[in-house]
Design a protein around this motif. Structure first.
Motif, PDB file in Angstrom:
ATOM      1  N   PRO A  58     -10.316   1.296  -5.713  1.00 46.49           N
ATOM      2  CA  PRO A  58      -9.931   0.199  -5.316  1.00 46.49           C
ATOM      3  C   PRO A  58      -9.172   0.595  -3.958  1.00 46.49           C
ATOM      4  O   PRO A  58      -7.942   1.119  -3.614  1.00 46.49           O
ATOM      5  CB  PRO A  58      -8.708  -0.260  -6.280  1.00 46.49           C
ATOM      6  CG  PRO A  58      -8.992   0.544  -7.437  1.00 46.49           C
ATOM      7  CD  PRO A  58      -9.398   1.788  -6.867  1.00 46.49           C
ATOM      8  N   GLN A  79     -14.073  -7.299  -2.717  1.00 48.59           N
ATOM      9  CA  GLN A  79     -13.202  -8.028  -3.238  1.00 48.59           C
ATOM     10  C   GLN A  79     -12.657  -8.961  -2.214  1.00 48.59           C
ATOM     11  O   GLN A  79     -12.162  -8.748  -1.317  1.00 48.59           O
ATOM     12  CB  GLN A  79     -12.101  -7.221  -3.636  1.00 48.59           C
ATOM     13  CG  GLN A  79     -10.909  -8.304  -4.617  1.00 48.59           C
ATOM     14  CD  GLN A  79      -9.796  -7.561  -5.001  1.00 48.59           C
ATOM     15  OE1 GLN A  79      -9.352  -6.738  -4.231  1.00 48.59           O
ATOM     16  NE2 GLN A  79      -9.115  -7.988  -6.049  1.00 48.59           N
ATOM     17  N   GLY A 104      -1.862  -3.896   2.049  1.00 44.30           N
ATOM     18  CA  GLY A 104      -1.167  -2.658   2.420  1.00 44.30           C
ATOM     19  C   GLY A 104       0.188  -3.447   3.304  1.00 44.30           C
ATOM     20  O   GLY A 104       0.706  -2.896   4.320  1.00 44.30           O
ATOM     21  N   THR A 105       0.842  -4.284   2.526  1.00 43.23           N
ATOM     22  CA  THR A 105       1.883  -4.905   3.359  1.00 43.23           C
ATOM     23  C   THR A 105       3.253  -4.224   3.600  1.00 43.23           C
ATOM     24  O   THR A 105       3.962  -4.366   4.638  1.00 43.23           O
ATOM     25  CB  THR A 105       2.319  -6.292   2.864  1.00 43.23           C
ATOM     26  OG1 THR A 105       2.752  -5.867   1.340  1.00 43.23           O
ATOM     27  CG2 THR A 105       1.205  -7.292   2.804  1.00 43.23           C
ATOM     28  N   ARG A 106       3.304  -3.201   2.761  1.00 42.19           N
ATOM     29  CA  ARG A 106       4.489  -2.261   2.989  1.00 42.19           C
ATOM     30  C   ARG A 106       4.275  -1.342   4.363  1.00 42.19           C
ATOM     31  O   ARG A 106       5.256  -0.628   4.575  1.00 42.19           O
ATOM     32  CB  ARG A 106       4.714  -1.456   1.626  1.00 42.19           C
ATOM     33  CG  ARG A 106       5.186  -2.228   0.647  1.00 42.19           C
ATOM     34  CD  ARG A 106       5.206  -1.468  -0.798  1.00 42.19           C
ATOM     35  NE  ARG A 106       4.025  -1.100  -1.335  1.00 42.19           N
ATOM     36  CZ  ARG A 106       3.673   0.106  -1.994  1.00 42.19           C
ATOM     37  NH1 ARG A 106       4.679   0.679  -2.562  1.00 42.19           N
ATOM     38  NH2 ARG A 106       2.512   0.138  -2.452  1.00 42.19           N
ATOM     39  N   GLU A 115      -5.573   2.660   3.387  1.00 45.57           N
ATOM     40  CA  GLU A 115      -6.317   3.894   2.572  1.00 45.57           C
ATOM     41  C   GLU A 115      -6.817   4.921   3.900  1.00 45.57           C
ATOM     42  O   GLU A 115      -7.145   5.959   3.477  1.00 45.57           O
ATOM     43  CB  GLU A 115      -7.491   3.472   2.031  1.00 45.57           C
ATOM     44  CG  GLU A 115      -7.049   2.637   0.897  1.00 45.57           C
ATOM     45  CD  GLU A 115      -6.839   1.210   1.149  1.00 45.57           C
ATOM     46  OE1 GLU A 115      -7.179   0.704   2.217  1.00 45.57           O
ATOM     47  OE2 GLU A 115      -6.048   0.438   0.552  1.00 45.57           O
ATOM     48  N   GLY A 173      -5.342  -8.762  -7.253  1.00 47.14           N
ATOM     49  CA  GLY A 173      -4.583  -7.808  -7.988  1.00 47.14           C
ATOM     50  C   GLY A 173      -5.804  -6.675  -8.459  1.00 47.14           C
ATOM     51  O   GLY A 173      -7.057  -6.818  -8.283  1.00 47.14           O
ATOM     52  N   ALA A 182      -8.869  -2.666  -1.426  1.00 51.92           N
ATOM     53  CA  ALA A 182      -9.113  -3.862  -1.031  1.00 51.92           C
ATOM     54  C   ALA A 182      -7.613  -4.380  -0.825  1.00 51.92           C
ATOM     55  O   ALA A 182      -7.591  -5.635  -0.332  1.00 51.92           O
ATOM     56  CB  ALA A 182      -9.854  -4.671  -1.729  1.00 51.92           C
ATOM     57  N   GLY A 183      -6.465  -3.837  -0.879  1.00 52.81           N
ATOM     58  CA  GLY A 183      -5.259  -4.283  -0.864  1.00 52.81           C
ATOM     59  C   GLY A 183      -4.830  -4.513   0.458  1.00 52.81           C
ATOM     60  O   GLY A 183      -5.520  -4.202   1.501  1.00 52.81           O
ATOM     61  N   ASP A 235      -3.671   5.336  -2.800  1.00 52.13           N
ATOM     62  CA  ASP A 235      -2.466   5.610  -2.166  1.00 52.13           C
ATOM     63  C   ASP A 235      -1.601   6.633  -2.951  1.00 52.13           C
ATOM     64  O   ASP A 235      -0.533   6.961  -2.472  1.00 52.13           O
ATOM     65  CB  ASP A 235      -1.844   4.278  -1.700  1.00 52.13           C
ATOM     66  CG  ASP A 235      -1.937   3.238  -2.802  1.00 52.13           C
ATOM     67  OD1 ASP A 235      -2.497   3.488  -3.937  1.00 52.13           O
ATOM     68  OD2 ASP A 235      -1.166   2.252  -2.874  1.00 52.13           O
TER      69      ASP A 235
HETATM   70  P1  UTP Z   1      -1.077  -1.594  -3.976  1.00 55.71           P
HETATM   71  O1  UTP Z   1      -0.298  -2.680  -4.914  1.00 55.71           O
HETATM   72  O2  UTP Z   1      -0.419  -0.417  -3.681  1.00 55.71           O
HETATM   73  O3  UTP Z   1      -1.718  -1.962  -2.588  1.00 55.71           O
HETATM   74  O4  UTP Z   1      -2.313  -1.332  -5.004  1.00 55.71           O
HETATM   75  P2  UTP Z   1      -1.297  -3.006  -1.717  1.00 55.71           P
HETATM   76  O5  UTP Z   1      -1.236  -4.250  -2.520  1.00 55.71           O
HETATM   77  O6  UTP Z   1      -2.386  -2.733  -0.809  1.00 55.71           O
HETATM   78  O7  UTP Z   1       0.038  -2.467  -0.850  1.00 55.71           O
HETATM   79  P3  UTP Z   1       1.217  -3.360  -0.560  1.00 55.71           P
HETATM   80  O8  UTP Z   1       2.261  -3.448  -1.826  1.00 55.71           O
HETATM   81  O9  UTP Z   1       0.900  -4.726  -0.234  1.00 55.71           O
HETATM   82  O10 UTP Z   1       2.019  -2.473   0.355  1.00 55.71           O
HETATM   83  C1  UTP Z   1      -2.858   0.035  -5.286  1.00 55.71           C
HETATM   84  C2  UTP Z   1      -4.138   0.148  -4.811  1.00 55.71           C
HETATM   85  O11 UTP Z   1      -4.933  -0.964  -5.318  1.00 55.71           O
HETATM   86  C3  UTP Z   1      -5.800  -1.624  -4.276  1.00 55.71           C
HETATM   87  C4  UTP Z   1      -5.112  -1.234  -2.828  1.00 55.71           C
HETATM   88  O12 UTP Z   1      -5.871  -1.294  -1.866  1.00 55.71           O
HETATM   89  C5  UTP Z   1      -4.595   0.075  -3.258  1.00 55.71           C
HETATM   90  O13 UTP Z   1      -5.360   1.210  -2.843  1.00 55.71           O
HETATM   91  N1  UTP Z   1      -5.804  -3.097  -4.493  1.00 55.71           N
HETATM   92  C6  UTP Z   1      -4.818  -3.863  -4.576  1.00 55.71           C
HETATM   93  C7  UTP Z   1      -7.029  -3.641  -4.350  1.00 55.71           C
HETATM   94  O14 UTP Z   1      -8.166  -2.895  -4.101  1.00 55.71           O
HETATM   95  N2  UTP Z   1      -7.187  -4.977  -4.711  1.00 55.71           N
HETATM   96  C8  UTP Z   1      -6.023  -5.844  -4.840  1.00 55.71           C
HETATM   97  O15 UTP Z   1      -6.099  -7.059  -5.133  1.00 55.71           O
HETATM   98  C9  UTP Z   1      -4.711  -5.216  -5.182  1.00 55.71           C
END
Ligand code: UTP
Length: 304
Positions: free
Chosen positions: A10, A105, A15-17, A28, A110, A12-13, A133
């Protein structure tokens, strides 16, 4: 027992941190030394015998797709210039034709939703999930350790590790029924419990081997902690119906979504690279010494 041939990664997050870097660079794709974070997950999966890599991506992640593709112009130029070592490095990150797929996604709803988006590629067989990550420095890659354990447990298996009691609210936490020191039979899973209600300190650390029935649970699309569709909630509903274990994996772990841990990962991985180790060690020692002297308020004693 069906072999585990497919891995979902996965990616697609938001990466706000890691902002502002992640405004335009996928989290990633941030580098540890000279490889993007996601390449470590792919190498780990490959070492465990995975044959199909399913990436879940989203808008703004095309650099991730390009990274695993063939780059004719670059290869041609490197060959023409006699840069064979660099050519081998560039080729090493390529994935074989037909062995990788990308699914989008549309919204970061989530981790559970991200895995659910890959359901057509997973089909009706057990599969691995690697959160890119979470990066490990280990003699035996964690997924390989897990697949060895899976040969005896079957069912569902998740990597776990103890975290300090005040950090349970950041992770999925396993509720143990029985713990033999390496394997922990689960009687429940809770997403991000506050320390006072956490059933243990055993956190889920981003590596999973799951049965396809978890996808039926994800079909319900129930929102959990933080309003997101949580993989933890769907997995928890399998407990009691299928074998479900945590396994303690060996190796040093870095949550590279955390800025300090990404820096630490760069240091640890570069110290393992023979061509970089001496230079990095010298630089690190000099910086640490200068910082210690400055902190002690002795600017006149600074190292030249
Ligand atoms: P994280 O919660 O660590 O990633 O999800 P995030 O949401 O990108 O990071 P922050 O908290 O905002 O910094 C763990 C993994 O799951 C993926 C993220 O890309 C990461 O590799 N993920 C998370 C998804 O693919 N989709 C989502 O909706 C959430």
């Amino acid at each position: 027992m069906q072999p585990v041939r497919k891995a979902v990664i996965p990616s697609a997050g938001l990466g706000t941190r890691s902002l502002p870097a992640t405004k335009s660079i996928p989290k990633e794709m941030l580098a540890i030394v000279d490889r993007p974070i996601v390449q470590y997950a792919v190498e780990e999966a490959r070492a465990a015998g995975i044959e199909l890599f399913i990436f879940v991506t989203s808008r703004g992640k095309t650099s991730l797709e390009d990274h695993f593709d063939r780059q004719f112009e670059l290869y041609h130029t490197l060959q023409h210039r006699g840069k064979s070592a660099q050519l081998a490095e560039a080729r090493g990150s390529e994935l074989a034709a037909g062995r990788y797929a990308f699914v989008r996604q549309p919204e970061p709803m989530g981790l559970g939703h991200a895995v659910w988006c890959a359901r057509q590629f997973i089909g009706d067989e057990p599969f691995a999930v690697l959160l890119p990550d979470e990066v490990f420095l280990a003699d035996t890659p964690p997924l390989k350790q897990m697949l060895r354990a899976h040969a005896s447990t079957g069912g569902n298996l998740i990597a776990v590790r103890e975290v300090p009691a005040d950090m349970t609210g950041r992770y999925g936490i396993l509720d143990p029924a029985f713990d033999d020191g390496q394997l922990v039979a689960a009687k429940g899973l809770v997403e991000k419990p506050a320390p006072e209600v956490a059933p243990s300190r055993l956190s889920l650390i981003g590596r999973y081997v799951l049965q396809p029935e978890v996808l039926d649970e994800l079909d319900r699309q129930d929102a959990g902690a933080g309003g997101e569709i949580q993989l933890t909630d769907a997995m928890a509903r399998l407990i009691g119906r299928q074998p479900f274990h945590g396994v303690r994996v060996e190796g040093e772990r870095f949550d590279c979504g955390d800025r300090a841990q990404l820096v630490a990962a760069n240091l640890a991985f570069s110290l393992r690279r023979p061509e970089l180790a001496t230079e990095v060690r010298n630089a690190a020692e000099r910086i640490l010494m200068e910082t210690a002297l400055n902190d002690a308020g002795e600017p006149e004693a600074r190292v030249a």
